[in-house]
Design an enzyme around this catalytic site. Structure first.
Site, PDB file in Angstrom:
ATOM      1  N   TRP A 160       0.816  -1.218   0.000  1.00 57.55           N
ATOM      2  CA  TRP A 160       0.000   0.000   0.000  1.00 57.55           C
ATOM      3  C   TRP A 160       0.851   1.270   0.000  1.00 57.55           C
ATOM      4  CZ3 TRP A 160       1.617   2.609   4.188  1.00 57.55           C
ATOM      5  CH2 TRP A 160       2.086   1.882   5.273  1.00 57.55           C
ATOM      6  N   ASN A 161       2.138   1.173   0.341  1.00 59.95           N
ATOM      7  CA  ASN A 161       2.886   2.430   0.534  1.00 59.95           C
ATOM      8  C   ASN A 161       3.253   3.118  -0.784  1.00 59.95           C
ATOM      9  OD1 ASN A 161       4.817   0.493  -0.055  1.00 59.95           O
ATOM     10  ND2 ASN A 161       6.321   1.257   1.394  1.00 59.95           N
ATOM     11  N   ALA A 186      -2.553  -4.281  -2.604  1.00 59.67           N
ATOM     12  CA  ALA A 186      -2.891  -4.228  -1.177  1.00 59.67           C
ATOM     13  C   ALA A 186      -4.359  -3.846  -1.017  1.00 59.67           C
ATOM     14  CB  ALA A 186      -2.011  -3.202  -0.490  1.00 59.67           C
ATOM     15  N   GLY A 240       6.857  -6.286   0.619  1.00 62.86           N
ATOM     16  CA  GLY A 240       6.135  -6.227   1.894  1.00 62.86           C
ATOM     17  C   GLY A 240       7.044  -6.694   3.021  1.00 62.86           C
ATOM     18  N   SER A 241       6.441  -7.188   4.080  1.00 63.11           N
ATOM     19  CA  SER A 241       7.248  -7.521   5.263  1.00 63.11           C
ATOM     20  C   SER A 241       8.006  -8.838   5.079  1.00 63.11           C
ATOM     21  CB  SER A 241       6.343  -7.626   6.492  1.00 63.11           C
ATOM     22  OG  SER A 241       5.552  -8.787   6.379  1.00 63.11           O
ATOM     23  N   GLU A 262      11.074  -8.118  -2.157  1.00 66.75           N
ATOM     24  CA  GLU A 262      11.613  -6.871  -1.606  1.00 66.75           C
ATOM     25  C   GLU A 262      10.955  -6.714  -0.243  1.00 66.75           C
ATOM     26  OE1 GLU A 262      11.544  -3.267  -0.473  1.00 66.75           O
ATOM     27  OE2 GLU A 262      10.666  -2.688  -2.410  1.00 66.75           O
ATOM     28  N   LEU A 263      11.733  -7.037   0.802  1.00 69.54           N
ATOM     29  CA  LEU A 263      11.148  -7.214   2.137  1.00 69.54           C
ATOM     30  C   LEU A 263      11.550  -6.068   3.078  1.00 69.54           C
ATOM     31  CD1 LEU A 263      11.744 -11.076   2.237  1.00 69.54           C
ATOM     32  CD2 LEU A 263       9.732  -9.832   1.430  1.00 69.54           C
ATOM     33  N   CYS A 296      10.226   1.304   2.633  1.00 74.75           N
ATOM     34  CA  CYS A 296      11.162   0.263   3.085  1.00 74.75           C
ATOM     35  C   CYS A 296      12.579   0.812   3.191  1.00 74.75           C
ATOM     36  CB  CYS A 296      11.164  -0.898   2.111  1.00 74.75           C
ATOM     37  SG  CYS A 296       9.555  -1.650   1.970  1.00 74.75           S
ATOM     38  N   GLU A 391      11.573  -2.212  12.487  1.00 76.89           N
ATOM     39  CA  GLU A 391      11.265  -1.135  11.552  1.00 76.89           C
ATOM     40  C   GLU A 391      10.068  -0.359  12.129  1.00 76.89           C
ATOM     41  OE1 GLU A 391      10.261  -2.832   7.733  1.00 76.89           O
ATOM     42  OE2 GLU A 391      10.966  -1.070   6.666  1.00 76.89           O
ATOM     43  N   GLU A 468      15.047  -5.046  -8.579  1.00 79.28           N
ATOM     44  CA  GLU A 468      14.031  -4.445  -9.445  1.00 79.28           C
ATOM     45  C   GLU A 468      14.609  -3.175 -10.058  1.00 79.28           C
ATOM     46  OE1 GLU A 468      10.678  -4.119  -6.623  1.00 79.28           O
ATOM     47  OE2 GLU A 468       9.848  -5.845  -7.649  1.00 79.28           O
TER      48      GLU A 468
HETATM   49  C1  SIN Z   1       9.543   0.740  -0.927  1.00 77.04           C
HETATM   50  O1  SIN Z   1       9.330   1.318   0.119  1.00 77.04           O
HETATM   51  O2  SIN Z   1       9.404  -0.489  -1.011  1.00 77.04           O
HETATM   52  C2  SIN Z   1       9.955   1.428  -2.200  1.00 77.04           C
HETATM   53  C3  SIN Z   1      10.598   2.713  -1.968  1.00 77.04           C
HETATM   54  C4  SIN Z   1      11.185   3.297  -3.217  1.00 77.04           C
HETATM   55  O3  SIN Z   1      11.079   2.759  -4.321  1.00 77.04           O
HETATM   56  O4  SIN Z   1      11.800   4.346  -3.074  1.00 77.04           O
END
Ligand code: SIN
Length: 488
Positions: A160-161, A186, A240-241, A262-263, A296, A391, A468
């Site tokens: 969702w972020n 999400a 996600g987590s 990507e955790l 993240c 986190e 990625e």
């Molecule tokens: C993320 O928080 O997973 C991605 C952040 C970003 O691409 O800058």
């Protein structure tokens, strides 16, 4: 009567509430409520798809795959470029949907739309540069060749972020490589994903190539499980987590899928005595408070060397007190609502835990109203605090002290995570020594902003697998096939 922000959409057809499978909007009676995190008000009622819909999407993607794979890379690139252009043309509406369902400030949402579209452009171009190999032979009667071929049907479970960018960062390389994709966005932010599907249809993507399964609660888990368990799905990408990443790895094990994960992160930000302090403070603001600390790669722990400690904390606290907190739609707002009540609770817990262990709150420290948590600076942080290990995913900057370079490296690496790290120094030798020693997939040096489509994004240790973006981002969607040609 409260006015919904969605009434300001210029193109009302971008507000979609049905799931998108095989080029059609599914008639679906079961729905769930999507709310504005800032006000708690309902924005829309969206299709709550289930395992059966997931199987329908998998079958559609499987059927669409051969024709998509057999297109030329340039044909696929043309469609991706059209999709990119449509995203940019509708940037204001996409940003509006994003701020409404995710909460981030409108200016940041606009930035994310451009960032998300950039992956379509980048991978449209990269897809045309996928090359095979010929290998010097071991036998004069044989020739050895390597093809790079599309892996097959792919699934993407997105967070969702970043409601748009984390979709395009996965979907663009998959499509460019020749793979169809099924996205489960999400539950908090399906509206952006569905608007993206509407634009995909307008761009002319063939049916079955891009599918979106919105789902909530138990159905969200069931849809995710169906994607993981299907032998037709050959690749799963998840952001996600780490905890959920482990569950997905287990669910994918029986069908041996390729995984891109990507955790979680726990990013350190190291400021050495020789750093430019003003620039370190500005970098800290960007890397800590972007999206209210909900990325993240946001800094979780600041390590500042003894000689500049008081200067840095004082200056950072001054700048943080100037940040404008408020509703993401209000002009000039820099830090907006957290996503939900559990997120607020976690931030509150980390702040009170730090205070109870001797932390000095120099800015913020309180919930202002609703889900608006004040941007917070805590000096005299120590290793026994929760924020040193977990986190926070919120707008809290705990600042720890260190003496030597070796100590800073040891403290920064004292975590099972390894996504991003940041360091500020003007000593080029130190920059190389520390950057090489940090156990993370990405290092920001004298900058707080590292994300861009051109660079490989991803982590080491328990922060994930694969990369990625960049020229490497397409590799996860390709398989190598070795051809041994005899009888020469
Ligand atoms: C993320 O928080 O997973 C991605 C952040 C970003 O691409 O800058």
């Amino acid at each position: 009567m409260n006015h919904s922000p969605l009434q300001n959409l210029r193109d009302r057809a971008l507000l979609k509430t049905a799931a998108y499978v095989n080029g059609a909007w599914l008639e679906q009676t079961q729905r769930f409520s999507v709310t504005d995190p800032a006000t708690g008000l309902e924005l829309a009622r969206v299709a709550d798809t289930d395992r059966g819909h997931a199987q329908q999407a998998i079958a559609a993607a499987g059927a669409a795959w051969p024709a998509w794979r057999d297109k030329t890379a340039k044909e696929r690139a043309t469609l991706l470029m059209r999709w990119n252009a449509l995203m940019l043309e509708h940037a204001d509406d996409l940003a509006l949907l994003m701020t409404a369902e995710q909460g981030k400030p409108l200016a940041e949402a606009r930035g994310e739309v451009a960032y998300a579209a950039s992956f379509l452009e980048w991978f449209a171009e990269e897809g045309r540069r996928v090359c095979g190999e010929t290998i010097a032979t071991h036998d004069p009667g044989k020739r050895l060749l390597v093809l790079r071929q599309a892996v097959g049907v792919c699934a993407a479970i997105t967070p969702w972020n970043f409601p748009l960018a984390m979709i395009t960062r996965k979907v663009a390389p998959a499509l460019a490589a020749g793979c169809p994709v099924i996205v489960k966005p999400a539950e908090q932010t399906p509206l952006c994903a569905l608007a993206l599907a509407e634009l995909a249809a307008r761009a002319g993507l063939p049916p079955g190539i891009f599918n979106v399964l919105s789902a909530d609660g138990a159905n969200s888990i069931a849809v995710g499980r169906a994607l993981c368990e299907s032998p037709v799905v050959r690749h799963l990408s998840f952001t996600g987590s780490t905890e959920v990443g482990r569950i997905l790895i287990r669910q994918c094990a029986p069908t041996i899928k390729k995984l891109s994960l990507e955790l979680g992160g726990n990013a350190p930000f190291i400021v050495f005595d020789d750093a430019d302090i003003e620039s370190a403070v500005e970098g800290a603001l960007i890397s800590k408070f972007r999206n209210a600390g909900q990325t993240c790669v946001c800094v979780n722990r600041f390590y500042v060397q003894e000689g500049v400690y008081e200067t840095f904390v004082t200056r950072l606290a001054e700048r943080v007190r100037e940040l404008r907190l408020g509703n993401g739609f209000d002009p000039g707002v820099q830090v907006a609502s957290l996503i939900d009540d559990p997120a607020v609770e976690k931030v509150r817990q980390h702040v009170s835990d730090a205070q109870s262990k001797g932390g000095r709150v120099l800015a913020g420290g309180r919930l202002r109203s609703g889900r608006l948590f004040e941007p917070t600076v805590i000096a005299d942080a120590s290793a026994d605090m929760l924020c040193a290990h977990e986190e926070t995913f919120g707008p809290v900057a705990p600042i720890f002290r260190f003496q030597s370079e070796a100590e800073a490296i040891a403290l920064a690496n004292a975590t099972e995570f390894g996504l991003a790290s940041y360091l500020y120094s003007r000593d080029i030798g130190r920059i190389f020594r520390v950057a090489e020693a940090l156990e993370s997939g990405m290092v920001g040096i004298n900058t707080g902003h590292i994300s861009t489509a051109e660079a490989p994004f991803g982590g080491v240790k328990q922060s994930g697998l694969g990369r990625e973006g960049s020229r490497h981002g397409i590799e996860d969607y390709l398989e190598l096939k070795y051809l041994c040609l005899g009888g020469i």
